[in-house]
Motif scaffolding. Structure first.
Motif, PDB file in Angstrom:
ATOM      1  N   TRP A 150       0.842  -1.202   0.000  1.00 22.41           N
ATOM      2  CA  TRP A 150       0.000   0.000   0.000  1.00 22.41           C
ATOM      3  C   TRP A 150       0.877   1.253   0.000  1.00 22.41           C
ATOM      4  N   THR A 151       0.417   2.287  -0.655  1.00 20.40           N
ATOM      5  CA  THR A 151       1.086   3.584  -0.645  1.00 20.40           C
ATOM      6  C   THR A 151       0.042   4.671  -0.889  1.00 20.40           C
ATOM      7  N   ASP A 152       0.353   5.867  -0.441  1.00 23.84           N
ATOM      8  CA  ASP A 152      -0.541   6.992  -0.697  1.00 23.84           C
ATOM      9  C   ASP A 152      -0.118   7.781  -1.934  1.00 23.84           C
ATOM     10  N   LYS A 153       0.812   7.237  -2.703  1.00 19.43           N
ATOM     11  CA  LYS A 153       1.273   7.880  -3.933  1.00 19.43           C
ATOM     12  C   LYS A 153       0.648   7.147  -5.124  1.00 19.43           C
ATOM     13  N   PRO A 154      -0.353   7.740  -5.770  1.00 17.30           N
ATOM     14  CA  PRO A 154      -1.086   7.049  -6.851  1.00 17.30           C
ATOM     15  C   PRO A 154      -0.196   6.537  -7.981  1.00 17.30           C
ATOM     16  N   ARG A 155       0.842   7.271  -8.333  1.00 20.49           N
ATOM     17  CA  ARG A 155       1.698   6.839  -9.443  1.00 20.49           C
ATOM     18  C   ARG A 155       2.379   5.506  -9.139  1.00 20.49           C
ATOM     19  N   GLN A 156       2.783   5.307  -7.889  1.00 21.83           N
ATOM     20  CA  GLN A 156       3.441   4.051  -7.536  1.00 21.83           C
ATOM     21  C   GLN A 156       2.497   2.862  -7.560  1.00 21.83           C
ATOM     22  N   LEU A 157       1.196   3.134  -7.484  1.00 26.46           N
ATOM     23  CA  LEU A 157       0.220   2.052  -7.541  1.00 26.46           C
ATOM     24  C   LEU A 157       0.184   1.387  -8.914  1.00 26.46           C
ATOM     25  N   LEU A 158       0.761   2.048  -9.906  1.00 30.30           N
ATOM     26  CA  LEU A 158       0.830   1.445 -11.236  1.00 30.30           C
ATOM     27  C   LEU A 158       1.558   0.101 -11.193  1.00 30.30           C
ATOM     28  N   TRP A 159       2.558  -0.024 -10.313  1.00 33.41           N
ATOM     29  CA  TRP A 159       3.273  -1.300 -10.202  1.00 33.41           C
ATOM     30  C   TRP A 159       2.990  -2.009  -8.884  1.00 33.41           C
ATOM     31  N   ARG A 160       2.647  -1.265  -7.851  1.00 35.54           N
ATOM     32  CA  ARG A 160       2.409  -1.893  -6.553  1.00 35.54           C
ATOM     33  C   ARG A 160       1.143  -2.758  -6.547  1.00 35.54           C
ATOM     34  N   ALA A 161       0.069  -2.275  -7.150  1.00 34.72           N
ATOM     35  CA  ALA A 161      -1.174  -3.053  -7.180  1.00 34.72           C
ATOM     36  C   ALA A 161      -1.012  -4.358  -7.959  1.00 34.72           C
ATOM     37  N   PRO A 162      -0.451  -4.329  -9.184  1.00 36.74           N
ATOM     38  CA  PRO A 162      -0.208  -5.606  -9.876  1.00 36.74           C
ATOM     39  C   PRO A 162       0.740  -6.525  -9.111  1.00 36.74           C
ATOM     40  N   ALA A 163       1.738  -5.951  -8.449  1.00 38.63           N
ATOM     41  CA  ALA A 163       2.682  -6.778  -7.696  1.00 38.63           C
ATOM     42  C   ALA A 163       1.983  -7.501  -6.552  1.00 38.63           C
ATOM     43  N   ALA A 164       1.045  -6.820  -5.892  1.00 38.89           N
ATOM     44  CA  ALA A 164       0.316  -7.448  -4.788  1.00 38.89           C
ATOM     45  C   ALA A 164      -0.495  -8.639  -5.284  1.00 38.89           C
ATOM     46  N   LEU A 165      -1.153  -8.476  -6.432  1.00 34.43           N
ATOM     47  CA  LEU A 165      -1.933  -9.581  -6.990  1.00 34.43           C
ATOM     48  C   LEU A 165      -1.024 -10.712  -7.434  1.00 34.43           C
ATOM     49  N   LEU A 166       0.134 -10.365  -7.985  1.00 44.75           N
ATOM     50  CA  LEU A 166       1.054 -11.390  -8.476  1.00 44.75           C
ATOM     51  C   LEU A 166       1.648 -12.196  -7.323  1.00 44.75           C
ATOM     52  N   ILE A 167       1.983 -11.531  -6.224  1.00 41.64           N
ATOM     53  CA  ILE A 167       2.542 -12.240  -5.065  1.00 41.64           C
ATOM     54  C   ILE A 167       1.556 -13.284  -4.547  1.00 41.64           C
ATOM     55  N   GLY A 168       0.262 -13.001  -4.688  1.00 41.26           N
ATOM     56  CA  GLY A 168      -0.747 -13.928  -4.189  1.00 41.26           C
ATOM     57  C   GLY A 168      -0.922 -15.190  -5.009  1.00 41.26           C
ATOM     58  N   VAL A 169      -0.282 -15.279  -6.171  1.00 37.09           N
ATOM     59  CA  VAL A 169      -0.458 -16.468  -7.021  1.00 37.09           C
ATOM     60  C   VAL A 169       0.842 -17.209  -7.289  1.00 37.09           C
ATOM     61  N   ILE A 170       1.968 -16.718  -6.747  1.00 35.55           N
ATOM     62  CA  ILE A 170       3.230 -17.424  -6.912  1.00 35.55           C
ATOM     63  C   ILE A 170       3.679 -17.943  -5.542  1.00 35.55           C
ATOM     64  N   PRO A 171       4.396 -19.076  -5.517  1.00 35.87           N
ATOM     65  CA  PRO A 171       4.848 -19.615  -4.228  1.00 35.87           C
ATOM     66  C   PRO A 171       5.765 -18.617  -3.507  1.00 35.87           C
ATOM     67  N   PRO A 172       5.776 -18.639  -2.171  1.00 37.52           N
ATOM     68  CA  PRO A 172       5.060 -19.611  -1.326  1.00 37.52           C
ATOM     69  C   PRO A 172       3.586 -19.294  -1.078  1.00 37.52           C
ATOM     70  N   LEU A 173       3.221 -18.000  -1.158  1.00 33.58           N
ATOM     71  CA  LEU A 173       1.837 -17.652  -0.848  1.00 33.58           C
ATOM     72  C   LEU A 173       0.873 -18.252  -1.863  1.00 33.58           C
ATOM     73  N   GLY A 174       1.348 -18.468  -3.074  1.00 34.16           N
ATOM     74  CA  GLY A 174       0.494 -19.034  -4.111  1.00 34.16           C
ATOM     75  C   GLY A 174       0.048 -20.450  -3.822  1.00 34.16           C
ATOM     76  N   LEU A 175       0.696 -21.129  -2.865  1.00 30.78           N
ATOM     77  CA  LEU A 175       0.274 -22.482  -2.500  1.00 30.78           C
ATOM     78  C   LEU A 175      -1.127 -22.478  -1.898  1.00 30.78           C
ATOM     79  N   ILE A 176      -1.530 -21.337  -1.334  1.00 35.98           N
ATOM     80  CA  ILE A 176      -2.909 -21.190  -0.851  1.00 35.98           C
ATOM     81  C   ILE A 176      -3.578 -20.023  -1.581  1.00 35.98           C
ATOM     82  N   GLY A 177      -3.183 -19.794  -2.826  1.00 36.80           N
ATOM     83  CA  GLY A 177      -3.644 -18.621  -3.572  1.00 36.80           C
ATOM     84  C   GLY A 177      -5.063 -18.751  -4.090  1.00 36.80           C
TER      85      GLY A 177
END
Length: 245
Positions: free
Chosen positions: A98-125
């Protein structure tokens, strides 16, 4: 927490419930709305609460179907704990990025979704919003997946442009789509109607009769490979192995 933030967190629970229905419209709606309903909150704590609410709503079937993972003897407390732990862990990337800088959300939001589908967290994704990429860009493979990630960041950083751009590309992709692929030659998928044999009380007779029905369907099929749901055989034992041989 202000009333608007509370309503925002409740909205993510509703999005999660829409995903749990497995309806394509609910899955796509969650993908389009969830990033904005989480990352646009004014604090990391509220972002985390909103993301947790989404997974609580989306993953409630885990509490019911925990016996598929841990066997028929799992307790109610154990099933609820599994549900809660998965929701809490899968929401972590949203809080961390999370960040309060909207421009950084261009990569931070996709990164958060991507982390949820790759191991280790992706094992329960479970219940990843990225599941919607298959509906938005059918048969586009990794290109559709990448466009979905990019569209997620754009929706959060620039909502109007993001919605317009992603929906336009998705509309084109669906117009160009020629329909779902057919199963490979010699394969057949069978939708069974045997009831909750893996969730109800243990009944050897019921399991045996269900196994006979499944075996009869397999023998009658002209296909070389027959695919059944994963829970049609609740427990694999030596006698089960002999029966199927």
């Amino acid at each position: 927490m202000k009333i608007q933030h509370t309503l925002g967190c409740l909205a993510t629970v509703v999005l999660g419930l829409a995903v749990s229905s497995a309806h394509p419209a609910g899955i796509v709606a969650a993908f389009l709305l969830l990033p904005a309903f989480t990352f646009r909150h004014p604090s990391r704590r509220i972002c985390y609460a909103a993301a947790t609410g989404y997974y609580v709503g989306a993953l409630w079937p885990l509490a019911v179907g925990a016996k598929n993972f841990f066997g028929p003897d799992v307790s109610v407390v154990g099933a609820i704990a599994f549900w809660a732990i998965c929701a809490v862990l899968l929401a972590l990337p949203y809080a961390l990025l999370w960040t309060d800088k909207p421009r950084q959300l261009l990569w931070r939001a996709p990164a958060a979704l991507l982390i949820g589908v790759i191991p280790p967290l992706g094992l329960i994704g479970f219940a990843s919003p990225l599941t919607a990429s298959g509906f938005l860009f059918p048969a586009w493979s990794w290109t559709g997946f990448a466009l979905s990630l990019a569209g997620c960041g754009l929706i959060v950083a620039c909502p109007k442009l993001g919605f317009l751009g992603l929906t336009t590309m998705a509309l084109v992709a669906n117009i160009l789509h020629h329909g779902d692929r057919q199963p490979p030659p010699g394969w057949q998928a069978v939708d069974t109607h045997l009831g909750a044999i893996s969730h109800g009380p243990v009944s050897p007779l019921r399991e045996y009769l269900a196994a006979q029905d499944i075996q009869a369907l397999a023998v009658a099929s002209p296909a070389r490979i027959v695919v059944f749901p994963e829970s049609v055989v609740p427990r694999w034992t030596m006698s089960t192995d002999l029966f199927w041989k």
